[in-house]
Motif scaffolding. Structure first.
Motif, PDB file in Angstrom:
ATOM      1  N   ASN A   1      97.144  77.868  27.523  1.00 16.02           N
ATOM      2  CA  ASN A   1      97.078  79.310  27.724  1.00 16.02           C
ATOM      3  C   ASN A   1      95.846  79.613  28.575  1.00 16.02           C
ATOM      4  OD1 ASN A   1      96.737  82.088  27.543  1.00 16.02           O
ATOM      5  ND2 ASN A   1      97.557  82.171  25.457  1.00 16.02           N
ATOM      6  N   PRO A   2      96.024  80.148  29.794  1.00 18.44           N
ATOM      7  CA  PRO A   2      94.876  80.359  30.698  1.00 18.44           C
ATOM      8  C   PRO A   2      93.772  81.224  30.093  1.00 18.44           C
ATOM      9  CG  PRO A   2      96.956  80.679  31.858  1.00 18.44           C
ATOM     10  CD  PRO A   2      97.296  80.568  30.405  1.00 18.44           C
ATOM     11  N   SER A   3      94.138  82.141  29.220  1.00 14.59           N
ATOM     12  CA  SER A   3      93.133  83.049  28.661  1.00 14.59           C
ATOM     13  C   SER A   3      92.415  82.493  27.436  1.00 14.59           C
ATOM     14  CB  SER A   3      93.791  84.385  28.290  1.00 14.59           C
ATOM     15  OG  SER A   3      94.758  84.195  27.275  1.00 14.59           O
ATOM     16  N   SER A   4      92.908  81.386  26.882  1.00 15.99           N
ATOM     17  CA  SER A   4      92.262  80.839  25.681  1.00 15.99           C
ATOM     18  C   SER A   4      92.161  79.311  25.765  1.00 15.99           C
ATOM     19  CB  SER A   4      93.036  81.250  24.423  1.00 15.99           C
ATOM     20  OG  SER A   4      94.368  80.771  24.484  1.00 15.99           O
ATOM     21  N   SER A   5      91.710  78.844  26.903  1.00 17.80           N
ATOM     22  CA  SER A   5      91.527  77.403  27.078  1.00 17.80           C
ATOM     23  C   SER A   5      90.617  77.143  28.263  1.00 17.80           C
ATOM     24  CB  SER A   5      92.871  76.709  27.306  1.00 17.80           C
ATOM     25  OG  SER A   5      93.420  77.093  28.565  1.00 17.80           O
ATOM     26  N   CYS A   6      90.106  75.942  28.322  1.00 19.43           N
ATOM     27  CA  CYS A   6      89.379  75.492  29.507  1.00 19.43           C
ATOM     28  C   CYS A   6      89.662  74.015  29.701  1.00 19.43           C
ATOM     29  CB  CYS A   6      87.888  75.767  29.397  1.00 19.43           C
ATOM     30  SG  CYS A   6      87.064  74.860  28.071  1.00 19.43           S
ATOM     31  N   VAL A   7      89.631  73.572  30.940  1.00 17.51           N
ATOM     32  CA  VAL A   7      89.898  72.179  31.277  1.00 17.51           C
ATOM     33  C   VAL A   7      88.629  71.581  31.866  1.00 17.51           C
ATOM     34  CG1 VAL A   7      91.306  70.580  32.624  1.00 17.51           C
ATOM     35  CG2 VAL A   7      92.325  72.688  31.718  1.00 17.51           C
ATOM     36  N   ILE A   8      88.227  70.458  31.325  1.00 12.85           N
ATOM     37  CA  ILE A   8      87.004  69.794  31.789  1.00 12.85           C
ATOM     38  C   ILE A   8      87.350  68.362  32.182  1.00 12.85           C
ATOM     39  CG2 ILE A   8      84.713  68.974  31.109  1.00 12.85           C
ATOM     40  CD1 ILE A   8      84.799  71.366  29.068  1.00 12.85           C
ATOM     41  N   TYR A   9      86.980  68.008  33.401  1.00 13.31           N
ATOM     42  CA  TYR A   9      87.227  66.652  33.883  1.00 13.31           C
ATOM     43  C   TYR A   9      85.915  65.873  33.898  1.00 13.31           C
ATOM     44  CZ  TYR A   9      91.729  68.474  35.409  1.00 13.31           C
ATOM     45  OH  TYR A   9      92.975  69.053  35.445  1.00 13.31           O
ATOM     46  N   ILE A  10      85.961  64.683  33.381  1.00 15.87           N
ATOM     47  CA  ILE A  10      84.777  63.828  33.348  1.00 15.87           C
ATOM     48  C   ILE A  10      85.018  62.604  34.217  1.00 15.87           C
ATOM     49  CG2 ILE A  10      83.329  62.353  31.885  1.00 15.87           C
ATOM     50  CD1 ILE A  10      83.658  64.348  29.669  1.00 15.87           C
ATOM     51  N   ASP A  11      84.124  62.377  35.150  1.00 15.54           N
ATOM     52  CA  ASP A  11      84.256  61.266  36.086  1.00 15.54           C
ATOM     53  C   ASP A  11      84.046  59.945  35.357  1.00 15.54           C
ATOM     54  OD1 ASP A  11      84.298  59.536  38.185  1.00 15.54           O
ATOM     55  OD2 ASP A  11      82.772  60.575  39.382  1.00 15.54           O
ATOM     56  N   HIS A  12      85.034  59.083  35.407  1.00 14.75           N
ATOM     57  CA  HIS A  12      84.926  57.787  34.753  1.00 14.75           C
ATOM     58  C   HIS A  12      84.225  56.756  35.626  1.00 14.75           C
ATOM     59  CE1 HIS A  12      87.754  57.901  31.046  1.00 14.75           C
ATOM     60  NE2 HIS A  12      87.127  59.043  31.211  1.00 14.75           N
ATOM     61  N   ASP A  13      83.803  57.160  36.819  1.00 12.81           N
ATOM     62  CA  ASP A  13      83.066  56.244  37.690  1.00 12.81           C
ATOM     63  C   ASP A  13      81.553  56.348  37.490  1.00 12.81           C
ATOM     64  OD1 ASP A  13      85.301  55.110  38.856  1.00 12.81           O
ATOM     65  OD2 ASP A  13      85.442  56.654  40.401  1.00 12.81           O
ATOM     66  N   ILE A  14      81.112  57.327  36.723  1.00 16.35           N
ATOM     67  CA  ILE A  14      79.683  57.421  36.433  1.00 16.35           C
ATOM     68  C   ILE A  14      79.328  56.391  35.368  1.00 16.35           C
ATOM     69  CG2 ILE A  14      79.580  59.860  37.073  1.00 16.35           C
ATOM     70  CD1 ILE A  14      79.613  60.566  34.106  1.00 16.35           C
ATOM     71  N   THR A  15      78.065  56.270  35.050  1.00 17.45           N
ATOM     72  CA  THR A  15      77.659  55.260  34.072  1.00 17.45           C
ATOM     73  C   THR A  15      78.207  55.576  32.686  1.00 17.45           C
ATOM     74  OG1 THR A  15      75.611  56.371  33.412  1.00 17.45           O
ATOM     75  CG2 THR A  15      75.505  54.926  35.354  1.00 17.45           C
ATOM     76  N   PHE A  16      78.293  54.563  31.863  1.00 13.75           N
ATOM     77  CA  PHE A  16      78.753  54.747  30.489  1.00 13.75           C
ATOM     78  C   PHE A  16      77.791  55.660  29.719  1.00 13.75           C
ATOM     79  CE2 PHE A  16      80.965  50.897  31.698  1.00 13.75           C
ATOM     80  CZ  PHE A  16      82.198  51.023  31.067  1.00 13.75           C
ATOM     81  N   VAL A  17      76.497  55.500  29.975  1.00  8.95           N
ATOM     82  CA  VAL A  17      75.497  56.324  29.294  1.00  8.95           C
ATOM     83  C   VAL A  17      75.661  57.786  29.680  1.00  8.95           C
ATOM     84  CG1 VAL A  17      73.029  56.815  29.100  1.00  8.95           C
ATOM     85  CG2 VAL A  17      73.841  54.442  29.032  1.00  8.95           C
ATOM     86  N   ASP A  18      75.823  58.056  30.972  1.00  6.94           N
ATOM     87  CA  ASP A  18      75.986  59.439  31.431  1.00  6.94           C
ATOM     88  C   ASP A  18      77.285  60.048  30.907  1.00  6.94           C
ATOM     89  OD1 ASP A  18      73.606  59.384  32.758  1.00  6.94           O
ATOM     90  OD2 ASP A  18      74.458  59.057  34.751  1.00  6.94           O
ATOM     91  N   ARG A  19      78.321  59.257  30.869  1.00  6.04           N
ATOM     92  CA  ARG A  19      79.612  59.765  30.376  1.00  6.04           C
ATOM     93  C   ARG A  19      79.494  60.138  28.902  1.00  6.04           C
ATOM     94  NH1 ARG A  19      84.487  55.757  30.400  1.00  6.04           N
ATOM     95  NH2 ARG A  19      83.387  55.085  32.277  1.00  6.04           N
ATOM     96  N   ALA A  20      78.845  59.291  28.129  1.00  2.50           N
ATOM     97  CA  ALA A  20      78.632  59.603  26.705  1.00  2.50           C
ATOM     98  C   ALA A  20      77.835  60.890  26.553  1.00  2.50           C
ATOM     99  CB  ALA A  20      77.908  58.445  26.017  1.00  2.50           C
ATOM    100  N   GLY A  21      76.822  61.063  27.410  1.00  2.00           N
ATOM    101  CA  GLY A  21      76.009  62.276  27.349  1.00  2.00           C
ATOM    102  C   GLY A  21      76.804  63.523  27.672  1.00  2.00           C
ATOM    103  N   LYS A  22      77.681  63.431  28.677  1.00  2.00           N
ATOM    104  CA  LYS A  22      78.491  64.590  29.061  1.00  2.00           C
ATOM    105  C   LYS A  22      79.463  64.978  27.956  1.00  2.00           C
ATOM    106  CE  LYS A  22      78.292  64.069  34.106  1.00  2.00           C
ATOM    107  NZ  LYS A  22      77.682  65.384  34.339  1.00  2.00           N
ATOM    108  N   ILE A  23      80.095  63.982  27.338  1.00  2.00           N
ATOM    109  CA  ILE A  23      81.029  64.269  26.243  1.00  2.00           C
ATOM    110  C   ILE A  23      80.265  64.871  25.068  1.00  2.00           C
ATOM    111  CG2 ILE A  23      82.679  63.289  24.602  1.00  2.00           C
ATOM    112  CD1 ILE A  23      83.170  61.058  26.728  1.00  2.00           C
TER     113      ILE A  23
END
Length: 497
Positions: A139-161
């Motif tokens: 539902n566009p009014s009650s949701s958001c989509v977040i993309y996380i780059d899997h090419d960044i470091t494992f540490v940075d990805r964990a931090g973003k999540i």
């Protein structure tokens, strides 16, 4: 409680190759522990992810307490403590696969949106523009989509999540991901204020993250058995909930190599590795039997992987055997087929449900108890067979007697959980932390034969190719021969292409 750690597998040797694999696994674990002393966290997480890949493919044990403990220790060193007051109306759905119609993500997203929750959908950036059905169900009014780059470091990805928990303060978070997703595993383990629910899509094999959830969802007794007896998950964390399959009703389709509305054909869908591994290749023996004895029947397979055995069939039965890649309109193919032949030695669980939903009989040759409990009242449907001759006799009868086939097709009605029931129980799960379904008694399954077939399929080449890439160049110092072999395998493959 019984586990299947590396040490137990080492006690049952089957030649030099198995010994070599086990020694490699132990050395990889040792190097991870050693690197912790020098705080080389990125390299440790890289190795842990690779370790999980190898253990998933080798599948001789289901969890590793040493690695899980190591990840918790790393989490304490690289992630900030999350501080937030959870909002019961916000649900974070972490989708580590990012696949549009394959799997269960689209069904969950659709249900959560219909139930009125604010959905924070998280997926790999590589899936952007490739998941139209999932996005359309939000539902566009009650949701958001977040993309996380899997090419960044494992540490940075964990931090973003991890930061998403503080930013959106979800009351509930679904952990739906690949067996090797160490970054998400440690991020989820760092946020106990949220009710974290793992959707166990890989109930049959190794995965990382036993400390990343409060509730684990299993859809069948075998998955619950492995979770409890082999992964060490307490019974009070295990809930039963199957997923309502998502039906794609798109109107445009790519051309098919046969006219599915006019021609008679048998159909199978799914990864091709599920048809390989047994010495007799019984799946292909079955297809040959059908093509040999029913000359008006054609055969269509939809999936990805090693198609060498399909190529042999095409050469033997020209104009009658067809192979297509995975496609979004597979349900239309199912609805028009004469009979669905389940894969063997590994069954297709989701495809078995889709076949039943399409009113088609998913004829299944049993492989131990692997396919138990996927359909409602499955034991009464007469679609599974222990004996190969009985299985073939049933196929012959179904293909030669239309009245009999029609009668059995009627039995497929209401054997799959419907959307309304799924939505109701998903809501109950979020609010009450339980569903209306339960396992009467979780018994211990013997999975030794099942694991033995994984061992047969596994090769040293798999390890070598996993090691040999630019990001893992540091592993050359520890495994130089395997690294060089992996490079050679990859070069050879490119030359062959």
């Amino acid at each position: 409680m019984e586990f299947l750690p590396v040490r137990e597998v080492n006690s049952v040797k089957e030649g030099a190759f198995v010994k070599n694999v086990d020694l490699f696994i132990e050395k990889l674990k040792y190097e991870m522990t050693h690197k912790k002393k020098s705080e080389q966290y990125e390299q440790i997480l890289f190795m842990a992810s690779m370790y999980s890949d190898i253990c998933y493919l080798y599948n001789q044990f289901y969890t590793d307490k040493d690695i899980e403990t190591l990840l918790l220790e790393i989490k304490d060193n690289i992630l900030e403590n999350s501080r937030y007051k959870p909002n019961s109306n916000v649900v974070l759905f972490y989708d580590g696969f990012g696949l549009d119609l394959r799997g269960w993500a689209v069904s969950y997203v659709k249900a959560l949106s219909k139930l009125g929750y604010y959905v924070v959908y998280v997926a790999p950036s590589q899936s952007e523009n490739n998941i139209p059905h999932i996005i359309s169900e939000l539902n566009p009014s009650s949701s958001c989509v977040i993309y996380i780059d899997h090419d960044i470091t494992f540490v940075d990805r964990a931090g973003k999540i991890n930061s998403l928990f503080s930013k959106y303060a979800p009351g509930t978070a679904f952990f739906y991901t690949t067996p090797n997703d160490v970054s998400a595993a440690i991020a989820f383990s760092n946020n106990p204020a949220t009710t974290r629910i793992q959707v166990d899509l890989t109930d049959h094999a190794f995965w990382i993250g036993v400390n990343s959830f409060d509730i684990i969802l299993e859809c069948r007794e075998m998955g619950a058995s492995i979770a409890h007896f082999y992964r060490g998950i307490p019974l009070n964390k295990i809930q039963k909930l199957d997923c309502a399959p998502y039906i794609n009703i798109a109107e445009s389709y790519e051309p098919l190599p046969l006219d599915i509305e006019k021609e008679k054909y048998i159909f199978t869908g799914g990864a091709l590795y599920k048809t390989l591994g047994d010495t007799e290749l019984l799946y292909y023996k079955t297809i040959r039997h059908i093509l040999e004895n029913f000359v008006d029947i054609k055969f269509l397979y939809a999936g990805e992987g090693d198609c060498s055995e399909l190529n042999k069939l095409q050469a033997e039965y020209p104009g009658r055997v067809f192979y297509v890649h995975e496609r979004p309109d597979f349900f239309r193919i199912l609805c028009n087929c004469t009979l669905y032949i389940n894969s063997y030695p590994m069954f297709g669980g989701l495809m078995m449900r889709y076949a039943a939903l399409a009113g088609k009989i998913p004829v299944t040759l049993k492989h131990n108890n692997d396919s138990d409990g996927l359909l409602i009242n499955q034991e009464k449907l007469g679609v599974e067979f222990e004996d190969y001759d009985d299985y073939i006799s049933e196929i012959d009868l179904l293909l030669s007697n239309e009245a009999y086939r029609t009668q059995k097709e009627k039995c497929m009605k209401n054997t799959v959980i419907d959307e309304e029931t799924f939505n109701k129980n998903l809501d109950k799960l979020i609010k009450e932390h339980k569903t209306e379904f339960f396992f009467n008694k979780i018994r211990k399954y013997d999975t030794s034969e099942f694991r033995a077939e994984y061992k047969k399929r596994f090769s040293e080449k798999t390890i070598c190719e996993l090691i040999a890439n630019k990001k893992s160049l540091f592993l050359f110092a520890y495994f130089p021969i395997k690294y060089l072999k992996g490079v050679m395998y990859k070069i050879a493959r490119k030359i062959n292409k």
